[in-house]
Design an enzyme around this catalytic site. Structure first.
Site, PDB file in Angstrom:
ATOM      1  N   ASP A 170       0.768  -1.241   0.000  1.00 41.98           N
ATOM      2  CA  ASP A 170       0.000   0.000   0.000  1.00 41.98           C
ATOM      3  C   ASP A 170       0.803   1.298   0.000  1.00 41.98           C
ATOM      4  O   ASP A 170       0.628   2.143  -0.854  1.00 41.98           O
ATOM      5  CB  ASP A 170      -0.948   0.014   1.204  1.00 41.98           C
ATOM      6  N   GLU A 399       1.788  -9.316  11.616  1.00 42.86           N
ATOM      7  CA  GLU A 399       1.547  -8.917  10.229  1.00 42.86           C
ATOM      8  C   GLU A 399       2.875  -8.609   9.517  1.00 42.86           C
ATOM      9  O   GLU A 399       3.107  -9.019   8.392  1.00 42.86           O
ATOM     10  CB  GLU A 399       0.632  -7.678  10.209  1.00 42.86           C
TER      11      GLU A 399
HETATM   12  C1  GLC Z   1      -2.937  -4.337   3.877  1.00 42.64           C
HETATM   13  C2  GLC Z   1      -1.764  -4.858   3.077  1.00 42.64           C
HETATM   14  C3  GLC Z   1      -2.273  -5.787   1.994  1.00 42.64           C
HETATM   15  C4  GLC Z   1      -3.099  -6.893   2.611  1.00 42.64           C
HETATM   16  C5  GLC Z   1      -4.198  -6.351   3.527  1.00 42.64           C
HETATM   17  C6  GLC Z   1      -4.859  -7.435   4.372  1.00 42.64           C
HETATM   18  O1  GLC Z   1      -3.789  -3.561   3.114  1.00 42.64           O
HETATM   19  O2  GLC Z   1      -1.008  -3.836   2.549  1.00 42.64           O
HETATM   20  O3  GLC Z   1      -1.205  -6.320   1.261  1.00 42.64           O
HETATM   21  O4  GLC Z   1      -3.645  -7.697   1.635  1.00 42.64           O
HETATM   22  O5  GLC Z   1      -3.659  -5.416   4.417  1.00 42.64           O
HETATM   23  O6  GLC Z   1      -3.911  -8.136   5.106  1.00 42.64           O
END
Ligand code: GLC
Length: 429
Positions: A170, A399
């Protein structure tokens, strides 16, 4: 279920399995409770690899649930909003897509055919898997064709993304400049992510304002592909998506062979061949990697991020390019205590805990290690494997991880981290 792996370290794999069960919402797995209460596409693809080690039928169900949300035009949305949840913003009303399963209106890195291939090859119940494969192949082909048709209408060989969220990375610094050219939304909103995670570990408000402008833009253009392609203020040839699509496309062709499903295969082969040539226009000998390109300004996006070496995973580099990327990775691993940091630590935009601007993400490590192994660099694969084990040992199944000290960041008990541990760190590199 504690296993000794070849790094002589212990990972609690029963905890990893428990995390997937905890995050199971009946047919799909949320990334983590609270922060991400829906089904995300590439998370789900990776998470299916973890399910495969626990419950094969459940793994195939994860895939099926995602593809139930596929659009008629072939797109697999990046989020399926199976149920309402107050804890996430922007929800389906903001995206404006409420037909069928409410969804977002962009996609995510298309890793599905690759994970499905791994599932097919490592499952125990092959005849069940073959049945599932037969059902899934037309959907996968439609998905890949969607990328080429909608995201590369001029047949350049390089598909583009319309949103930093589509890259899955992102707030990567590679997107700073193209995103800065996007207007900000002029309405106020309430971010829910900051109620779950420290703001130091999340994107800034000006970035969010632009993310939302783009979401609004697709809605205002009624999701019309031609209008969006002509006028979208953010258009990037994203080296991460291109690489993942290329590997998945080759895996898809192999799966089609296995299942004797040859409809539409020739066209896909042509697309793969076109990308293999076009990719060289993104090579940077100075940076020793491939760089994404802003398709509006034509500028090369010269931040060194983990996406820039994903062509190893995509099989897109020549032997000489691969050797250069491996040299870069080797030095990159030397530069941090825990690797591979999502942004190179020498970048002046590096931030140790801010999401994709520095932290380590283990599913990306798996992709790079897999690519290194394919190109014949087992020592690099081993280094990435070891450093990934170290992250989990230091902090558990977070994460993402701070590359300087291994601290866990973002959401805890995270599905893809647990899944990648079950799939990859459970076996020696
Ligand atoms: C965030 C991350 C993305 C992921 C999502 C759910 O938006 O950047 O890559 O898929 O979270 O984990």
């Amino acid at each position: 279920m504690k296993h000794q792996n070849n790094d002589d370290e212990l990972i609690d794999f029963s905890l990893a399995a428990a995390i997937l069960c905890q995050n199971d919402r009946g047919g799909y797995t949320i990334p983590t409770d609270g922060l991400y209460p829906f089904q995300w596409s590439w998370d789900s693809a990776i998470t299916a690899l973890g399910w495969l080690r626990i419950d094969e039928k459940r793994a195939w169900q994860e895939v099926e649930t995602m593809f139930r949300g596929q659009w008629d035009n072939g797109m697999v949305p990046h989020i399926l909003f199976h149920k309402d949840a107050e804890s996430y913003f922007p929800g389906p009303d903001v995206w404006g897509s409420t037909d069928g399963i409410p969804s977002s209106t962009i996609s995510q890195p298309p890793v599905w055919a690759t994970t499905i291939r791994v599932m097919y090859e490592s499952c125990r119940d092959r005849s069940f898997a073959k049945k599932k494969l037969q059902q899934l192949l037309p959907k996968l082909i439609a998905y890949h064709k969607w990328w080429y048709r909608e995201r590369d209408p001029a047949n350049t060989g390089l598909v583009c993304s319309y949103h930093p969220w589509e890259s899955g990375m992102d707030n990567s610094p590679a997107w700073d400049d193209p995103l800065a050219a996007v207007p900000e939304v002029d309405w106020s909103y309430h971010r829910r992510d900051l109620g779950h995670v420290d703001s130091e570990q999340r994107p800034h408000k000006p970035e969010y304002d632009r993310y939302l402008y783009l979401v609004d833009f697709y809605k205002r253009n009624k999701f019309d592909s031609d209008r969006i392609h002509a006028n979208c203020p953010y258009k990037v040839a994203d080296i991460g998506i291109i690489s993942i699509l290329q590997r998945a496309g080759n895996d898809l062709l192999d799966l089609c062979q296995i299942a004797s499903h040859m409809d539409g295969v020739e066209e896909l082969q042509d697309e793969l061949d076109r990308t293999s040539v076009a990719i060289n226009s993104l090579w940077s000998a100075d940076s020793r990697c491939f760089l994404s390109r802003d398709l509006i300004t034509g500028d090369s996006l010269d931040q060194i991020t983990t996406a820039t070496v994903l062509p190893l995973f995509g099989g897109l580099g020549s032997d000489i390019q691969a050797e250069a990327m491996i040299g870069l990775i080797d030095e990159w691993l030397d530069a941090t205590n825990f690797g591979i940091s999502s942004t190179h630590p020498d970048s002046n935009r590096y931030e140790a805990q801010r999401y994709w601007r520095g932290p380590v993400w283990l599913h990306i490590n798996w992709m790079i290690a897999t690519g290194a192994s394919d190109y014949g660099y087992p020592a690099i694969e081993q280094r990435i494997h070891t450093t990934s084990v170290d992250c989990i040992k230091a902090a558990g199944f977070w994460e993402y991880f701070d590359a300087s000290n291994g601290n866990g960041c973002g959401g805890d008990n995270f599905s893809w981290t647990a899944a990648i541990a079950l799939h990859w760190l459970n076996t020696p590199a």
